[in-house]
Write an enzyme that holds these catalytic residues in place. Structure first.
Site, PDB file in Angstrom:
ATOM      1  N   GLU A 177       0.842  -1.214   0.000  1.00 48.89           N
ATOM      2  CA  GLU A 177       0.000   0.000   0.000  1.00 48.89           C
ATOM      3  C   GLU A 177       0.870   1.254   0.000  1.00 48.89           C
ATOM      4  O   GLU A 177       2.060   1.205   0.326  1.00 48.89           O
ATOM      5  CB  GLU A 177      -0.934  -0.009   1.212  1.00 48.89           C
ATOM      6  N   LYS A 195      -4.060  -1.307  14.159  1.00 47.89           N
ATOM      7  CA  LYS A 195      -3.335  -0.239  14.853  1.00 47.89           C
ATOM      8  C   LYS A 195      -3.844  -0.144  16.292  1.00 47.89           C
ATOM      9  O   LYS A 195      -5.039  -0.244  16.552  1.00 47.89           O
ATOM     10  CB  LYS A 195      -3.510   1.068  14.098  1.00 47.89           C
TER      11      LYS A 195
HETATM   12  N1  PSU Z   1      -0.473   0.720   8.676  1.00 50.25           N
HETATM   13  C1  PSU Z   1       0.548   1.520   9.106  1.00 50.25           C
HETATM   14  N2  PSU Z   1       0.441   2.858   8.840  1.00 50.25           N
HETATM   15  C2  PSU Z   1      -0.616   3.401   8.127  1.00 50.25           C
HETATM   16  C3  PSU Z   1      -1.666   2.553   7.675  1.00 50.25           C
HETATM   17  C4  PSU Z   1      -1.529   1.219   7.976  1.00 50.25           C
HETATM   18  O1  PSU Z   1       1.490   1.031   9.734  1.00 50.25           O
HETATM   19  O2  PSU Z   1      -0.639   4.614   7.873  1.00 50.25           O
HETATM   20  C5  PSU Z   1      -2.819   3.137   6.880  1.00 50.25           C
HETATM   21  C6  PSU Z   1      -3.394   2.078   5.946  1.00 50.25           C
HETATM   22  O3  PSU Z   1      -3.424   2.623   4.648  1.00 50.25           O
HETATM   23  C7  PSU Z   1      -4.791   1.821   6.459  1.00 50.25           C
HETATM   24  C8  PSU Z   1      -5.155   3.171   6.971  1.00 50.25           C
HETATM   25  O4  PSU Z   1      -5.662   1.351   5.460  1.00 50.25           O
HETATM   26  O5  PSU Z   1      -3.961   3.560   7.660  1.00 50.25           O
HETATM   27  C9  PSU Z   1      -6.399   3.129   7.846  1.00 50.25           C
HETATM   28  O6  PSU Z   1      -7.003   4.383   7.852  1.00 50.25           O
HETATM   29  P1  PSU Z   1      -8.493   4.551   8.444  1.00 50.25           P
HETATM   30  O7  PSU Z   1      -8.379   4.208   9.888  1.00 50.25           O
HETATM   31  O8  PSU Z   1      -8.820   6.002   8.207  1.00 50.25           O
HETATM   32  O9  PSU Z   1      -9.370   3.637   7.660  1.00 50.25           O
END
Ligand code: PSU
Ligand code: MN
Length: 300
Positions: free
Chosen positions: A25, A159
């Site tokens: 990604e 996360k």
């Molecule tokens: N994993 C990481 N850092 C990130 C992300 C994932 O270590 O920045 C990103 C990914 O692209 C994931 C996004 O899909 O954060 C999730 O964002 P949200 O909570 O707004 O869906």
């Protein structure tokens, strides 16, 4: 049907020869890691995938073109340009039609990888149910996207800014498969153990390849399989919990909502911990990419 996907020469060749490929990604590059380390990490992660015998396919949208595999110049653009937005699946068509540029989240990357015929994907930590979601309704589109895609995603859990228990419940509801790599303790992203247990443990890439094959046989490959790979050297847990508490309070006071929440909290971690969380985040994405490449090779 005309495809909007633009393949890098390397990825096109790998697809044509049926060689192992790992999707990567780009939101983690543009919004998850600070400059200038983001570009180095993007390059190193691609190198790791190659060392492990697979072809890296970093996915992003540049000037309305959907790229499956980026040149080094394009990686630089994603890392350094100020006009790179954060795109989820729902944004893709709008960005293509208006010829804009964006990095893709797990949801959008997994969608595009599946369109391209790529079956293995490495990220850091997945999105999920946010704390307080019962009122905010903030649940990442990563979950719903993965509930409809035939792809295997290597991650270090969700996360740790999220409600991990609620997110695990959603995985069960959405029939997203889950295995722990060499562990029954569900990883907590910056922390090795989130305190939750994983029912199914696998110990090698070959075992994961066997699960991927069996998914096709029993027809459960309509939803994703998650491989939870715990980080070896975690953050200091007390530090982690304290930084998380101040970050959540700061986000609430500043009325941060929607897709800005996750980048805001990650940035708070990286600055407040003076690089401790950044080092762990980099380690996570490197080790997940290595394992994803091993899985792609083993299931080829
Ligand atoms: N994993 C990481 N850092 C990130 C992300 C994932 O270590 O920045 C990103 C990914 O692209 C994931 C996004 O899909 O954060 C999730 O964002 P949200 O909570 O707004 O869906
Ligand atoms: Mn959200």
């Amino acid at each position: 049907m005309k495809s909007a996907l633009v393949f890098s020469p390397e990825v096109a060749a790998a697809l044509a020869s049926n060689s192992p490929i790992v999707a990567l990604e780009s939101t983690i590059i543009s919004h998850g890691l600070p400059r200038p380390s983001n570009l180095n990490v993007a390059r190193e992660v691609e190198a790791i995938v190659r060392e492990h015998g697979a072809t890296p396919a970093t996915i992003a949208i540049l000037d309305g073109e959907v790229h499956i595999g980026l040149t080094d110049e394009q990686l630089v653009a994603i890392a350094n340009r100020d006009d790179i937005s954060k795109a989820s699946s729902r944004d893709l068509a709008i960005l293509v039609a208006s010829k804009k540029s964006a990095a893709t989240t797990v949801a959008a990357t997994a969608h595009l990888a599946a369109q391209a015929g790529i079956k293995v994907f490495a990220t850091g930590g997945l999105g999920g149910v946010h704390r307080g979601a019962i009122e905010s309704f903030d649940e990442s589109a990563d979950l719903t996207a993965l509930s409809t895609l035939d792809i295997t995603v290597v991650c270090a859990g969700f996360k740790s800014i999220l409600d991990v228990g609620a997110t695990l419940e959603r995985l069960e509801t959405l029939a997203i498969g889950l295995v722990g790599y060499q562990t029954n303790a569900f990883p907590g992203f910056y922390l090795t153990d989130s305190g939750f247990t994983i029912e199914h443990r696998v110990d090698s890439a070959a075992e994961i390849a066997a699960v991927i094959k069996a998914r096709e046989l029993v027809g459960t490959n309509n939803a994703a399989l998650l491989v939870a790979n715990p980080v070896m050297k975690e953050m200091n847990p007390a530090n982690h919990d304290q930084i998380l508490a101040t970050g959540l309070a700061k986000a609430e006071a500043a009325h941060i909502i929607g897709k800005d929440v996750t980048p805001f909290l990650l940035e708070h971690f990286h600055t407040t911990s003076h690089g401790e969380s950044l080092a762990v985040n980099i380690e996570i994405i490197k080790s997940n990419s290595a394992l994803a490449a091993d899985i792609a090779v083993a299931s080829n």
